[in-house]
Design a protein around this motif. Structure first.
Motif, PDB file in Angstrom:
ATOM      1  N   ASN A   1     -10.418   3.421  -2.371  1.00 40.95           N
ATOM      2  CA  ASN A   1      -9.207   4.010  -2.568  1.00 40.95           C
ATOM      3  C   ASN A   1      -9.116   5.071  -3.578  1.00 40.95           C
ATOM      4  O   ASN A   1      -8.714   6.148  -3.251  1.00 40.95           O
ATOM      5  N   CYS A   2     -10.018   5.136  -4.525  1.00 37.67           N
ATOM      6  CA  CYS A   2      -9.961   6.119  -5.588  1.00 37.67           C
ATOM      7  C   CYS A   2     -10.632   7.076  -5.346  1.00 37.67           C
ATOM      8  O   CYS A   2     -10.245   8.444  -5.770  1.00 37.67           O
ATOM      9  N   PHE A   3     -11.951   6.981  -4.607  1.00 36.66           N
ATOM     10  CA  PHE A   3     -12.561   8.128  -4.300  1.00 36.66           C
ATOM     11  C   PHE A   3     -12.795   8.016  -2.840  1.00 36.66           C
ATOM     12  O   PHE A   3     -13.929   7.786  -2.233  1.00 36.66           O
ATOM     13  N   PRO A   4     -11.708   8.482  -1.734  1.00 39.58           N
ATOM     14  CA  PRO A   4     -11.831   8.494  -0.449  1.00 39.58           C
ATOM     15  C   PRO A   4     -13.099   9.176   0.152  1.00 39.58           C
ATOM     16  O   PRO A   4     -13.616   8.625   1.116  1.00 39.58           O
ATOM     17  N   ALA A   5     -13.711  10.162  -0.622  1.00 39.18           N
ATOM     18  CA  ALA A   5     -14.960  10.999   0.258  1.00 39.18           C
ATOM     19  C   ALA A   5     -16.077  10.131  -0.406  1.00 39.18           C
ATOM     20  O   ALA A   5     -17.201  10.861   0.188  1.00 39.18           O
ATOM     21  N   LEU A   6     -16.149   9.445  -1.175  1.00 37.92           N
ATOM     22  CA  LEU A   6     -17.590   8.972  -1.810  1.00 37.92           C
ATOM     23  C   LEU A   6     -18.097   8.153  -0.772  1.00 37.92           C
ATOM     24  O   LEU A   6     -17.484   7.284  -0.276  1.00 37.92           O
TER      25      LEU A   6
ATOM     26  N   TYR B   1     -22.770   5.668  -4.005  1.00 39.26           N
ATOM     27  CA  TYR B   1     -22.557   4.551  -4.633  1.00 39.26           C
ATOM     28  C   TYR B   1     -22.583   3.258  -4.220  1.00 39.26           C
ATOM     29  O   TYR B   1     -22.310   3.161  -3.022  1.00 39.26           O
ATOM     30  N   VAL B   2     -23.825   2.546  -4.924  1.00 38.78           N
ATOM     31  CA  VAL B   2     -24.092   1.157  -4.271  1.00 38.78           C
ATOM     32  C   VAL B   2     -23.723  -0.020  -5.493  1.00 38.78           C
ATOM     33  O   VAL B   2     -24.487  -0.297  -5.951  1.00 38.78           O
ATOM     34  N   PRO B   3     -22.533  -0.422  -5.135  1.00 37.10           N
ATOM     35  CA  PRO B   3     -22.224  -1.554  -6.041  1.00 37.10           C
ATOM     36  C   PRO B   3     -22.911  -2.907  -5.320  1.00 37.10           C
ATOM     37  O   PRO B   3     -22.937  -3.337  -4.160  1.00 37.10           O
ATOM     38  N   VAL B   4     -23.809  -3.767  -6.343  1.00 41.80           N
ATOM     39  CA  VAL B   4     -24.340  -4.867  -6.021  1.00 41.80           C
ATOM     40  C   VAL B   4     -23.769  -5.963  -6.759  1.00 41.80           C
ATOM     41  O   VAL B   4     -23.945  -5.925  -7.866  1.00 41.80           O
ATOM     42  N   ASP B   5     -23.807  -7.334  -6.031  1.00 40.52           N
ATOM     43  CA  ASP B   5     -23.217  -8.428  -6.804  1.00 40.52           C
ATOM     44  C   ASP B   5     -23.543  -9.598  -5.831  1.00 40.52           C
ATOM     45  O   ASP B   5     -23.468  -9.695  -4.729  1.00 40.52           O
ATOM     46  N   ILE B   6     -23.866 -10.720  -6.523  1.00 39.53           N
ATOM     47  CA  ILE B   6     -23.681 -12.042  -5.981  1.00 39.53           C
ATOM     48  C   ILE B   6     -22.572 -12.689  -5.578  1.00 39.53           C
ATOM     49  O   ILE B   6     -22.350 -13.493  -4.518  1.00 39.53           O
ATOM     50  N   SER B   7     -21.485 -12.089  -6.024  1.00 35.43           N
ATOM     51  CA  SER B   7     -20.030 -12.536  -5.836  1.00 35.43           C
ATOM     52  C   SER B   7     -19.497 -11.761  -4.757  1.00 35.43           C
ATOM     53  O   SER B   7     -18.666 -10.808  -5.001  1.00 35.43           O
ATOM     54  N   VAL B   8     -19.798 -12.180  -3.457  1.00 36.12           N
ATOM     55  CA  VAL B   8     -19.513 -11.247  -2.366  1.00 36.12           C
ATOM     56  C   VAL B   8     -18.201 -10.686  -2.018  1.00 36.12           C
ATOM     57  O   VAL B   8     -17.852  -9.795  -2.058  1.00 36.12           O
TER      58      VAL B   8
ATOM     59  N   LEU C   1     -16.224   2.963 -12.254  1.00 35.74           N
ATOM     60  CA  LEU C   1     -14.973   3.864 -12.051  1.00 35.74           C
ATOM     61  C   LEU C   1     -14.913   4.741 -13.189  1.00 35.74           C
ATOM     62  O   LEU C   1     -14.342   6.070 -12.846  1.00 35.74           O
ATOM     63  N   SER C   2     -15.118   4.479 -14.177  1.00 33.02           N
ATOM     64  CA  SER C   2     -14.893   5.198 -15.437  1.00 33.02           C
ATOM     65  C   SER C   2     -15.828   6.426 -15.376  1.00 33.02           C
ATOM     66  O   SER C   2     -15.701   7.494 -16.098  1.00 33.02           O
ATOM     67  N   LEU C   3     -17.113   6.287 -14.765  1.00 36.44           N
ATOM     68  CA  LEU C   3     -18.180   7.117 -14.879  1.00 36.44           C
ATOM     69  C   LEU C   3     -18.267   8.184 -13.687  1.00 36.44           C
ATOM     70  O   LEU C   3     -18.864   9.257 -13.732  1.00 36.44           O
TER      71      LEU C   3
ATOM     72  N   PRO D   1       0.932  -1.200  -0.024  1.00 43.05           N
ATOM     73  CA  PRO D   1      -0.062   0.017   0.134  1.00 43.05           C
ATOM     74  C   PRO D   1       0.928   1.176  -0.071  1.00 43.05           C
ATOM     75  O   PRO D   1       1.774   1.288   0.639  1.00 43.05           O
ATOM     76  N   SER D   2       0.415   2.315  -0.784  1.00 44.74           N
ATOM     77  CA  SER D   2       1.133   3.599  -0.714  1.00 44.74           C
ATOM     78  C   SER D   2       0.521   4.188   0.499  1.00 44.74           C
ATOM     79  O   SER D   2      -0.406   3.893   1.074  1.00 44.74           O
ATOM     80  N   PRO D   3       1.246   5.596   0.938  1.00 42.82           N
ATOM     81  CA  PRO D   3       0.725   6.179   2.106  1.00 42.82           C
ATOM     82  C   PRO D   3      -0.637   6.709   1.819  1.00 42.82           C
ATOM     83  O   PRO D   3      -1.518   6.485   2.728  1.00 42.82           O
ATOM     84  N   ALA D   4      -1.124   6.894   0.532  1.00 40.61           N
ATOM     85  CA  ALA D   4      -2.298   7.463   0.260  1.00 40.61           C
ATOM     86  C   ALA D   4      -3.437   6.262   0.481  1.00 40.61           C
ATOM     87  O   ALA D   4      -4.425   6.483   0.967  1.00 40.61           O
ATOM     88  N   ALA D   5      -2.961   4.940  -0.022  1.00 41.29           N
ATOM     89  CA  ALA D   5      -3.805   3.852   0.072  1.00 41.29           C
ATOM     90  C   ALA D   5      -3.928   3.585   1.576  1.00 41.29           C
ATOM     91  O   ALA D   5      -5.287   3.333   2.159  1.00 41.29           O
TER      92      ALA D   5
END
Ligand code: AVJ
Length: 354
Positions: free
Chosen positions: A160-165, A141-148, A130-132, A19-23
């Motif tokens: 990690n990409c959007f710490p405030a989201l 943001y609510v990601p939903v998937d059966i593959s837990v 991530l691209s949108l 991990p980087s310090p930011a991560a």
């Protein structure tokens, strides 16, 4: 068609790295996660799963739902499929997002949704969202998937990409209904259903699912961003589902391993062959597993015999026309429907507002 260059963040493999310090800072804000299908250990859900699998395997024309592709290995194999030269849908859709993202953001803003609650159905590795996210600027943001477990890792990377989201990951099988937990914002919901996963439903079920999303008492959608694969020549379609490296074949056969785990069957993967064909009359790709010889499969209390050449139907992936999908969305109660597609009209992204 040259594949569009993916943003650097999309090329990150889903594996551990120093991990980087930011991560590390971001790790303090691990996303909330609600597992509604941890299920496989909840006796009632496990029983329902076994019932569903048993019913499909004992039917005269045997079948297993494509949702059972997605155990941890299955999600990784699907990710590998999206990188295949033959599998055009993912890169074509990514190209449409890249080209039309500002117009999509504008359409949402015009619908009064400048900061939506973005509900990502079948989010998988969350690469598409991530691209949108930078342009759609969701409040939640609510990601939903059966593959837990796969989703947990992916949601962590989005954080990690959007710490405030504000992220609420949800592990659930939404094929039977969308009872989202109370942590999911009730207002300004925009459903994101990319990748043509709606194509796994039969058209009548797809209509019912779209109505369910739009229903003010159920999904409460204000809008839907939907990726759909379009009808095209048979050779292109069949190559996308029967690639030269055999990744799709491995993805299909891995379903038998998952069924062994969930139901206790004794499937031997080596006794089965991958079959993919375009059924033009029904406008769908079909995937099957075909028995290489006469054999039988057993699980607690049951046995099923298969003749040589007999098949288990594992997936239907319906292909639509632009007119057909526009009509389906209108029928489901979406009032304003527009779309963007690639120059070859191989794939389309629809925006449908309630
Ligand atoms: C995830 C359902 C959209 O139908 O193209 C890919 C699954 N199956 N290769 C599709 C899949 C075989 C995929 N969906």
């Amino acid at each position: 068609m040259t594949p569009p260059a993916a943003p650097a963040v999309l090329n990150r493999p889903l594996r551990w790295r120093a991990p980087s310090p930011a991560a590390c800072a971001a790790a303090c804000a691990a996303p909330r996660f609600i597992d509604l299908c941890c299920g496989e250990s909840l006796p009632r859900q496990a029983w329902q799963t076994r019932q569903e699998l048993t019913q499909g395997l004992l039917a005269e024309a045997a079948s297993v739902s494509p949702k059972f592709f997605y155990n941890a290995l299955g999600s990784r194999l699907f990710e590998a499929i999206t990188a295949l030269s033959e599998y055009y849908p993912t890169r074509t859709e990514a190209g449409i997002f890249k080209a039309a993202c500002p117009q999509m953001a504008q359409a949402l803003a015009q619908a009064g949704l400048p900061h939506p609650c973005l509900i990502d159905l079948g989010a998988g590795n969350c690469a598409k969202a991530l691209s949108l996210i930078p342009q759609l600027a969701p409040r939640q943001y609510v990601p939903v998937d059966i593959s837990v477990d796969f989703l947990k890792d992916a949601a962590g990377q989005v954080q990690n990409c959007f710490p405030a989201l504000d992220i609420v990951g949800v592990g659930m099988d939404f094929s039977a209904g969308l009872a989202l937990p109370a942590e999911v914002q009730a207002d300004d919901r925009v459903f994101f259903y990319p990748g043509s996963s709606l194509g796994n439903f039969q058209p009548a079920q797809a209509l019912a699912f779209l109505r369910h999303i739009a229903d003010p008492a159920q999904g409460r959608a204000r809008g839907l961003l939907l990726g759909i694969d379009l009808v095209k020549d048979t050779a292109t379609l069949e190559a996308a589902y029967d690639d030269a490296l055999g990744v799709t074949a491995a993805f299909n056969k891995n379903l038998l391993r998952n069924v062994n785990t969930l139901l206790g069957t004794d499937f031997d993967v080596r006794q089965w062959r991958h079959v993919a064909l375009f059924n033009a009359a029904q406008s769908r790709i079909e995937m099957h597993l075909e028995a290489l010889s006469a054999l039988s499969v057993s699980w607690p209390g049951q046995t099923r015999r298969f003749r040589a050449g007999e098949r288990i139907h594992t997936e239907s992936s319906y292909k639509y026309t632009l007119e057909g999908m526009t009509a389906l969305l209108r029928q489901a109660g979406f009032r304003q429907v527009q779309h963007w597609s690639d120059p070859q009209n191989w794939f389309a992204v629809f925006w449908a507002a309630v």
